[in-house]
Write a protein that holds these residues in place. Sequence first.
Motif, PDB file in Angstrom:
ATOM      1  N   LEU A 141       5.777  15.163   3.957  1.00 40.56           N
ATOM      2  CA  LEU A 141       4.673  15.811   4.655  1.00 40.56           C
ATOM      3  C   LEU A 141       3.696  14.768   5.201  1.00 40.56           C
ATOM      4  O   LEU A 141       3.128  14.952   6.283  1.00 40.56           O
ATOM      5  N   LEU A 142       3.505  13.691   4.462  1.00 42.09           N
ATOM      6  CA  LEU A 142       2.626  12.621   4.939  1.00 42.09           C
ATOM      7  C   LEU A 142       3.177  12.014   6.229  1.00 42.09           C
ATOM      8  O   LEU A 142       2.433  11.826   7.203  1.00 42.09           O
ATOM      9  N   VAL A 143       4.462  11.694   6.229  1.00 42.64           N
ATOM     10  CA  VAL A 143       5.069  11.107   7.421  1.00 42.64           C
ATOM     11  C   VAL A 143       4.977  12.063   8.598  1.00 42.64           C
ATOM     12  O   VAL A 143       4.612  11.673   9.717  1.00 42.64           O
ATOM     13  N   HIS A 144       5.291  13.315   8.349  1.00 48.36           N
ATOM     14  CA  HIS A 144       5.238  14.323   9.415  1.00 48.36           C
ATOM     15  C   HIS A 144       3.824  14.474   9.972  1.00 48.36           C
ATOM     16  O   HIS A 144       3.645  14.725  11.170  1.00 48.36           O
ATOM     17  N   SER A 145       2.819  14.291   9.117  1.00 44.43           N
ATOM     18  CA  SER A 145       1.433  14.454   9.543  1.00 44.43           C
ATOM     19  C   SER A 145       0.907  13.246  10.312  1.00 44.43           C
ATOM     20  O   SER A 145      -0.149  13.322  10.936  1.00 44.43           O
ATOM     21  N   GLY A 146       1.608  12.116  10.222  1.00 40.09           N
ATOM     22  CA  GLY A 146       1.184  10.942  10.972  1.00 40.09           C
ATOM     23  C   GLY A 146       0.726   9.766  10.136  1.00 40.09           C
ATOM     24  O   GLY A 146       0.301   8.744  10.682  1.00 40.09           O
ATOM     25  N   TYR A 147       0.796   9.882   8.819  1.00 42.04           N
ATOM     26  CA  TYR A 147       0.430   8.768   7.952  1.00 42.04           C
ATOM     27  C   TYR A 147       1.559   7.747   7.915  1.00 42.04           C
ATOM     28  O   TYR A 147       2.741   8.102   7.978  1.00 42.04           O
ATOM     29  N   ARG A 148       1.173   6.473   7.769  1.00 46.42           N
ATOM     30  CA  ARG A 148       2.174   5.403   7.698  1.00 46.42           C
ATOM     31  C   ARG A 148       2.075   4.606   6.403  1.00 46.42           C
ATOM     32  O   ARG A 148       2.942   3.787   6.112  1.00 46.42           O
ATOM     33  N   ILE A 149       1.017   4.861   5.635  1.00 45.77           N
ATOM     34  CA  ILE A 149       0.796   4.151   4.375  1.00 45.77           C
ATOM     35  C   ILE A 149       0.346   5.156   3.321  1.00 45.77           C
ATOM     36  O   ILE A 149      -0.412   6.080   3.623  1.00 45.77           O
ATOM     37  N   VAL A 150       0.787   4.966   2.089  1.00 47.21           N
ATOM     38  CA  VAL A 150       0.330   5.788   0.976  1.00 47.21           C
ATOM     39  C   VAL A 150      -0.128   4.857  -0.138  1.00 47.21           C
ATOM     40  O   VAL A 150       0.480   3.809  -0.389  1.00 47.21           O
ATOM     41  N   SER A 151      -1.221   5.223  -0.791  1.00 52.04           N
ATOM     42  CA  SER A 151      -1.774   4.375  -1.848  1.00 52.04           C
ATOM     43  C   SER A 151      -2.123   5.197  -3.081  1.00 52.04           C
ATOM     44  O   SER A 151      -2.839   6.192  -2.992  1.00 52.04           O
ATOM     45  N   THR A 152      -1.602   4.746  -4.235  1.00 54.50           N
ATOM     46  CA  THR A 152      -1.985   5.324  -5.519  1.00 54.50           C
ATOM     47  C   THR A 152      -2.407   4.160  -6.423  1.00 54.50           C
ATOM     48  O   THR A 152      -3.157   3.302  -5.999  1.00 54.50           O
ATOM     49  N   PHE A 153      -1.957   4.140  -7.672  1.00 59.65           N
ATOM     50  CA  PHE A 153      -2.328   3.079  -8.604  1.00 59.65           C
ATOM     51  C   PHE A 153      -1.089   2.657  -9.386  1.00 59.65           C
ATOM     52  O   PHE A 153      -0.213   3.477  -9.628  1.00 59.65           O
ATOM     53  N   THR A 154      -1.042   1.425  -9.795  1.00 58.58           N
ATOM     54  CA  THR A 154       0.055   0.741 -10.501  1.00 58.58           C
ATOM     55  C   THR A 154       1.038   0.156  -9.484  1.00 58.58           C
ATOM     56  O   THR A 154       1.103   0.598  -8.332  1.00 58.58           O
ATOM     57  N   PRO A 155       1.840  -0.835  -9.900  1.00 62.65           N
ATOM     58  CA  PRO A 155       2.759  -1.508  -8.971  1.00 62.65           C
ATOM     59  C   PRO A 155       3.746  -0.534  -8.335  1.00 62.65           C
ATOM     60  O   PRO A 155       4.258   0.379  -8.986  1.00 62.65           O
ATOM     61  N   ARG A 156       3.997  -0.747  -7.061  1.00 62.65           N
ATOM     62  CA  ARG A 156       4.924   0.142  -6.366  1.00 62.65           C
ATOM     63  C   ARG A 156       6.350  -0.079  -6.861  1.00 62.65           C
ATOM     64  O   ARG A 156       6.745  -1.198  -7.213  1.00 62.65           O
ATOM     65  N   ALA A 157       7.114   0.993  -6.861  1.00 53.79           N
ATOM     66  CA  ALA A 157       8.517   0.907  -7.282  1.00 53.79           C
ATOM     67  C   ALA A 157       9.405   0.448  -6.142  1.00 53.79           C
ATOM     68  O   ALA A 157      10.452  -0.158  -6.361  1.00 53.79           O
ATOM     69  N   THR A 158       8.981   0.743  -4.917  1.00 51.31           N
ATOM     70  CA  THR A 158       9.746   0.368  -3.734  1.00 51.31           C
ATOM     71  C   THR A 158       8.787   0.199  -2.573  1.00 51.31           C
ATOM     72  O   THR A 158       7.694   0.796  -2.561  1.00 51.31           O
ATOM     73  N   VAL A 159       9.154  -0.616  -1.605  1.00 46.91           N
ATOM     74  CA  VAL A 159       8.270  -0.885  -0.465  1.00 46.91           C
ATOM     75  C   VAL A 159       8.036   0.392   0.341  1.00 46.91           C
ATOM     76  O   VAL A 159       6.903   0.719   0.699  1.00 46.91           O
TER      77      VAL A 159
END
Length: 253
Positions: A141-159
């Motif tokens: 849904l984020l991609v469909h809405s136009g977002y290109r980056i997502v941010s939460t907390f803790t090290p990312r599991a994948t790029v």
Amino acid sequence: MRIDWSPLRAELALWRAEKRVLPLWWRDDDAVDVTPALDELSQLATDLAMPVHLAVIPAFAQQALADYVGEQSLLVPTVHGWAHENRAPEGQKKAEFGQVHADSAELLERGLARLTALFGARLAPAFVAPWNRLHPDMLPLLVHSGYRIVSTFTPRATVEPIPGLLAINAHIDPIDWRGTRDLARPDHIIGQTVRHLEARRQGGEDSTEPLGYLTHHLVHTPDIWSFSRAFLSEMLEGGAVNMTLTQSLKETR
């Protein structure tokens, strides 16, 4: 307050000796309007010559904030949910987008549209999840809405958790949220940072992900301000390199 920076300095020295690049970014959550605390945040960013990414709550964002950001080149607005409203079922941890609701896609689109109208090209196409919680089904849904980056907390599991969406998280939070709500123990924060850096050097964490420092200017005490200034100064003087979300997005493409 006496702080022992030697463990961090020693780890950063290893990074320099090994000629490793340490990208560093700064995220600050819950902005909605111009306040004395925002002035202090902006001054700190200026003193450090370091961009700070404002996670702005779309439902309550004021035109005055947009005007202010327009005059501050180091403030980078991002989208922080819709209303930062807890929609989690009773008994579960707080989250606004911790599960998919009938209006989730609409709220994601509305948030991006509202902040684009306020900030224009200054807005980074990034979604910062309230309470750092986001259901995996939200990613398409984020991609469909136009977002290109997502941010939460803790090290990312994948790029890229899904194609077209870059994960860039925060990792270090100086606030003792579950206790005093003041500055957490400095030795604990420093130790946590060193562990992240060690893990990156040893291949246990993604060393290409910018290390994220997370603040909340509206609730800062003098000790949190003081520590943040010292911590970010130590990181930059130790060789960390300023990074913005937009830069990371361009480098990943």
